[in-house]
Design a protein around this motif. Structure first.
Motif, PDB file in Angstrom:
ATOM      1  N   ASP A  25      33.432  33.958  43.567  1.00 27.53           N
ATOM      2  CA  ASP A  25      33.446  35.203  44.352  1.00 27.53           C
ATOM      3  C   ASP A  25      33.456  36.336  43.712  1.00 27.53           C
ATOM      4  O   ASP A  25      34.526  36.662  43.142  1.00 27.53           O
ATOM      5  CB  ASP A  25      34.404  34.933  45.726  1.00 27.53           C
ATOM      6  N   LEU A  26      32.878  37.447  44.206  1.00 27.07           N
ATOM      7  CA  LEU A  26      32.920  38.993  43.636  1.00 27.07           C
ATOM      8  C   LEU A  26      32.043  39.809  44.276  1.00 27.07           C
ATOM      9  O   LEU A  26      31.195  39.651  44.801  1.00 27.07           O
ATOM     10  CB  LEU A  26      32.305  38.817  42.013  1.00 27.07           C
ATOM     11  N   THR A  27      32.977  40.946  44.619  1.00 23.87           N
ATOM     12  CA  THR A  27      32.410  42.044  45.275  1.00 23.87           C
ATOM     13  C   THR A  27      32.565  43.203  44.520  1.00 23.87           C
ATOM     14  O   THR A  27      33.634  43.416  43.871  1.00 23.87           O
ATOM     15  CB  THR A  27      33.045  42.162  46.690  1.00 23.87           C
ATOM     16  N   ILE A  36      34.745  41.728  33.173  1.00 24.46           N
ATOM     17  CA  ILE A  36      35.239  40.155  33.299  1.00 24.46           C
ATOM     18  C   ILE A  36      35.319  39.756  31.956  1.00 24.46           C
ATOM     19  O   ILE A  36      34.492  39.927  30.927  1.00 24.46           O
ATOM     20  CB  ILE A  36      34.023  39.389  33.689  1.00 24.46           C
ATOM     21  N   TYR A 207      38.399  41.288  35.750  1.00 21.80           N
ATOM     22  CA  TYR A 207      38.646  40.028  36.176  1.00 21.80           C
ATOM     23  C   TYR A 207      38.727  38.853  35.029  1.00 21.80           C
ATOM     24  O   TYR A 207      38.030  39.228  34.031  1.00 21.80           O
ATOM     25  CB  TYR A 207      37.256  39.568  37.177  1.00 21.80           C
ATOM     26  N   LEU A 214      36.709  32.415  38.576  1.00 20.49           N
ATOM     27  CA  LEU A 214      36.902  33.891  38.232  1.00 20.49           C
ATOM     28  C   LEU A 214      37.943  34.238  39.416  1.00 20.49           C
ATOM     29  O   LEU A 214      38.189  34.135  40.542  1.00 20.49           O
ATOM     30  CB  LEU A 214      35.642  34.644  38.657  1.00 20.49           C
ATOM     31  N   LYS A 216      41.199  37.744  39.596  1.00 20.47           N
ATOM     32  CA  LYS A 216      41.681  39.050  39.105  1.00 20.47           C
ATOM     33  C   LYS A 216      42.477  38.958  38.257  1.00 20.47           C
ATOM     34  O   LYS A 216      43.463  38.051  38.159  1.00 20.47           O
ATOM     35  CB  LYS A 216      42.157  39.890  40.620  1.00 20.47           C
TER      36      LYS A 216
END
Length: 219
Positions: A25-27, A36, A207, A214, A216
């Motif tokens: 999940d990534l926003t 990353i 991240y 994944l 933070k």
């Protein structure tokens, strides 16, 4: 109030029963620069390729500005996603000079010269416009590659180890230039790297991709 611009929801990618990415999940907000980090082979480049559409995820959903790019039922081809991908190899066309390389992605013949000259100025490489790739340094070639991508005004800029192979002196020279240009152009950017110092100098958020997941980064 800022809103999420690029959204990845439960991205899963499996190759020959090997889980490369699991429920990622990534926003990312519009104009945000995130990075990353992860070891070689952790799946960082695979994730960028999935976002760009070069490969399709096994499951999950990607959306950009509330439009679906890929899910179980639909798939937008790479050329229709309007995303910019810059890889570490700094692939330039050897038979074209620097200005022609930058002009390559501009569709309008009328604006080609004007837009390319403007972008060369932003990257402080106007003096290289008539030179060919074999005549410039690695740091200069990277600026040309970035200029060629940014002149197309991509919705999202994807950077795959963009400064790998450059010596520290060149990196220290190019970091502030790149950061300033991306900030000025409010460019939404995702960079993958194995260099923690590098991402901390450039990114708003970091991240960590590890064991297909994944999370933070916590310093």
């Amino acid at each position: 109030m800022k809103k999420n611009y690029l959204n990845l929801h439960k991205i899963h990618y499996v190759v020959n029963s090997n889980i490369i990415l699991k429920d990622v999940d990534l926003t990312v907000e519009k104009g945000e620069f995130i990075s990353i980090i992860g070891k070689s082979g952790s799946g960082k480049t695979t994730l960028l390729k999935i976002i760009s559409g070069l490969i399709k995820q096994t499951s999950g959903e990607i959306s950009l500005n509330n439009k679906i790019l890929a899910n179980n039922d639909s798939f937008v081809e790479p050329e229709n996603r309007k995303l910019g991908l810059v890889v570490q190899e700094k692939v330039l066309f050897p038979h074209l000079n620097v200005q022609s390389n930058v002009e390559f992605g501009i569709s309008s013949d009328i604006e080609k010269k004007e837009k390319s000259i403007e972008m060369l100025k932003k990257f402080h490489i106007s003096n290289l416009k008539d030179k060919y790739p074999h005549e410039i340094s690695g740091g200069e070639a990277q600026r040309v590659a970035l200029a060629r991508t940014l002149v197309t005004k991509p919705s999202v800029l994807l950077l795959d180890e963009p400064f790998n192979g450059l010596d520290q002196e060149l990196k220290d020279e190019i970091y502030p230039v790149i950061k300033n240009i991306l900030k000025t152009n409010k460019m939404t950017t995702i960079m993958v790297s194995h260099d923690l110092k590098e991402v901390k100098r450039l990114s708003a958020k970091v991240y960590n991709l590890n064991n297909a997941a994944l999370n933070k980064y916590e310093s």
